[in-house]
Structures are given as C-alpha cells and as structure tokens.
Write an enzyme that holds these catalytic residues in place. Structure first.
Site, PDB file in Angstrom:
ATOM      1  N   HIS A   1       0.815  -1.220   0.000  1.00 43.89           N
ATOM      2  CA  HIS A   1       0.000   0.000   0.000  1.00 43.89           C
ATOM      3  C   HIS A   1       0.851   1.275   0.000  1.00 43.89           C
ATOM      4  O   HIS A   1       0.336   2.352  -0.278  1.00 43.89           O
ATOM      5  CB  HIS A   1      -0.983  -0.003   1.183  1.00 43.89           C
ATOM      6  CG  HIS A   1      -0.354   0.259   2.518  1.00 43.89           C
ATOM      7  ND1 HIS A   1      -0.059  -0.740   3.420  1.00 43.89           N
ATOM      8  CD2 HIS A   1       0.032   1.415   3.121  1.00 43.89           C
ATOM      9  CE1 HIS A   1       0.479  -0.212   4.517  1.00 43.89           C
ATOM     10  NE2 HIS A   1       0.535   1.099   4.348  1.00 43.89           N
TER      11      HIS A   1
ATOM     12  N   SER B   1       4.884   1.935   7.987  1.00 44.72           N
ATOM     13  CA  SER B   1       4.501   0.815   7.128  1.00 44.72           C
ATOM     14  C   SER B   1       5.666   0.360   6.256  1.00 44.72           C
ATOM     15  O   SER B   1       6.333   1.171   5.613  1.00 44.72           O
ATOM     16  CB  SER B   1       3.331   1.227   6.228  1.00 44.72           C
ATOM     17  OG  SER B   1       2.185   1.490   6.992  1.00 44.72           O
TER      18      SER B   1
ATOM     19  N   ASP C   1       0.076  -7.815   1.787  1.00 43.56           N
ATOM     20  CA  ASP C   1       0.379  -6.386   1.628  1.00 43.56           C
ATOM     21  C   ASP C   1       1.885  -6.146   1.502  1.00 43.56           C
ATOM     22  O   ASP C   1       2.437  -5.223   2.102  1.00 43.56           O
ATOM     23  CB  ASP C   1      -0.197  -5.584   2.804  1.00 43.56           C
ATOM     24  CG  ASP C   1      -0.134  -4.072   2.563  1.00 43.56           C
ATOM     25  OD1 ASP C   1      -0.113  -3.658   1.390  1.00 43.56           O
ATOM     26  OD2 ASP C   1      -0.059  -3.321   3.551  1.00 43.56           O
TER      27      ASP C   1
END
Length: 299
Positions: free
Chosen positions: A142, A251, A172
């Site tokens: 993402h 992230s 992800d």
C-alpha cells in the site's frame, strides 16, 4: 796367596771439574712490581669503592623489603567488574539493536505526475528494509501501490529510483529493486519467528509521518492475529501483534528482536477511532511470509 782388595760399588770414579760459568752474556730481567688493588695511598679509588658498596647494599635492602604482589582473587575480579558497571554507562539492548538494523532501513517515497504532467507529486512516505545486498528491498504494497515513480533513500543519504519487481497482495507486501546502491550496502539479518513468544522485546524502526529513521520499543503482545482493513477490503491472518509505537510512515519497516534480526514487516495499526494514530496495537507480517515474496527459502 794374597787375595785382591774389594771396593764398594757406591764409589764413583773421579770426574772432571765443571767448567767456569760465563756470565758475561746474561742480561738481568726488569723487576715488575706486584699489582695493588687497594691502597691507602689512593683515597679517590678507596672512596669510589666504598660508595659503590653502599649503593649495592641499599639496592639489596630495597629489593628484600619490597612486598610481593598479592594474587588476584575472584572477589577482586567481581569488585572490579561491579565498579566498572557502576561508573560506565553501557548502551541499552534497544540502542544496540537499533545500531545493527539502521544501515539496512530505507525511506520509501512514492510519486505521481501532476495534472499537467510536468512534475512529480509526492503521494506518501513509508519505510523499507534491505534484505539482499544487491538492493532488494521489502516494503508494504500500500506504500507504493499506484505510484508512477518510487524513490528510496539509504542510511548514508544516497537516493535512488526504484521499481517494483514482486508483489504479495495477500500479505500487503511489495519487493523493490533499487537502481543505485551504496558501495557498502548492508542487508538485514532475518530470523525465524518459530521461537517468538508474547512478552519478547521487539523494536520497530521506520519513518513515522516521514520523520526518521525513528525507533520505538515494545513487546510482542500476541501471535497468529487477524486484521481487517478499515474499509473491509482486505483481511490478513497469521500476524504478529506488538505494542511498540507505530504510525503512518512506519509501514513496510522492520520489526526486529534485541539482536537486530528482522522477524516481521510492520504493516498495519489498529484504528478504532479512525484517527490513523497509534492506540497501542500494531501488526507485522512474519518474515517467513515476507521472504517467500522474493523466493527465499523459508526458515
């Protein structure tokens, strides 16, 4: 008849007298006086000798009276170690883990073209970790999804463009290849999560809100967790739950143990209030899943 007279055998016949000795050719040898080592007639030599004897006597006494060194005991060693610990500031386990992983952490920035197509506009900032020293980087999908260009910044400040060479949407994960790498590129060490347990200390390193690299410490608070994205579009399972602070920008960053080895890739934070801020629960994809995204053999 008369017998002849007998004579004793000890008697010797008369000899000729010895010739007179001629002393006219003899030369008398010079007389050499006997050496004298000490003489009262040479007071300087006498005082020097006495001074030397005094010095030697003093040295002998000093050596004889010098105390012998005491043999070290275990108590002495323990006391010295304790004194060192009391007076020396040692780095914490977290600080040492951070120094191990820091050279392998990169800042990941994604861009898209402006409406007029003349410049790159920043879409977002995340984190990545080098896992192969040829410039192979793991991050979250993402972070780079829909990006038209990607830039990574290494620990030494070197910036490079990068491209996506692999994806694992169910976890992800994205695999990036940096086009330029530092000469002294250091890849992170990966460690199996097989012996990971709740309560183990871990460290999350990344660029929260673009600031970093930043480090936050905590513990593993759970294993085999399931997370559903706020929009409900994706559900991930077998996640590591941890309580080290993580925020947008973390992230794709590494979750590491106190020896600096990567056990997971930070992927999500729980947002019950939809504020996109840390509330105490974050999740990471186990490194076994992440390694399989680039074809590495599982531990």
């Amino acid at each position: 008849m008369r017998r002849p007279a007998l004579y004793s055998s000890s008697s010797r016949p008369p000899q000729d007298p010895a010739p007179a000795r001629d002393t006219s050719a003899e030369v008398s040898a010079p007389t050499v006086p006997a050496p004298r080592f000490f003489s009262l007639s040479n007071p300087r030599l006498l005082w020097a000798t006495l001074l030397l004897l005094i010095v030697l006597l003093c040295l002998s006494l000093a050596l004889a009276l010098r105390p012998l060194p005491r043999k070290l005991t275990q108590e002495d060693i323990n006391a010295a170690v304790l004194k060192t610990l009391e007076t020396t500031q040692l780095p914490s386990a977290v600080a040492k883990a951070y120094e191990v992983i820091r050279p392998s952490v990169v800042r990941v920035t994604s861009y898209r073209k402006s409406k007029d197509g003349k410049e790159d506009v920043e879409m977002g900032v995340g984190t990545g970790v080098v896992i192969v020293d040829k410039g192979i980087i793991l991050t979250n999908l993402h972070v780079v999804r829909s990006a038209q260009s990607i830039k990574v910044e290494f620990a030494d400040g070197l910036e490079s463009s990068a491209s996506i060479v692999g994806m694992q949407p169910e976890n992800d994960l994205a695999v990036l290849q940096a086009h330029t790498i530092p000469d002294d590129m250091i890849a992170a060490t990966m460690r199996s999560t097989g012996d990971l347990a709740p309560g183990d200390h871990v460290l999350a390193v990344g660029y929260p809100f673009g600031i970093g690299p930043s480090a936050s410490a905590g513990v593993v608070s759970g294993l085999n967790r399931t997370f559903r994205s706020p929009e409900g579009k994706q559900e991930m399972s077998n996640l590591i739950q941890f309580d080290a602070a993580a925020n947008p920008g973390n992230s794709g960053g590494p979750l590491v143990t106190m020896d600096g080895a990567v056990v997971g890739i930070v992927t999500a934070i729980l947002n019950p209030n939809q504020q996109r801020s840390f509330v105490g629960i974050a999740f990471a994809v186990p490194i076994e899943n992440a390694a399989s995204a680039i074809g590495l053999t599982p531990f």
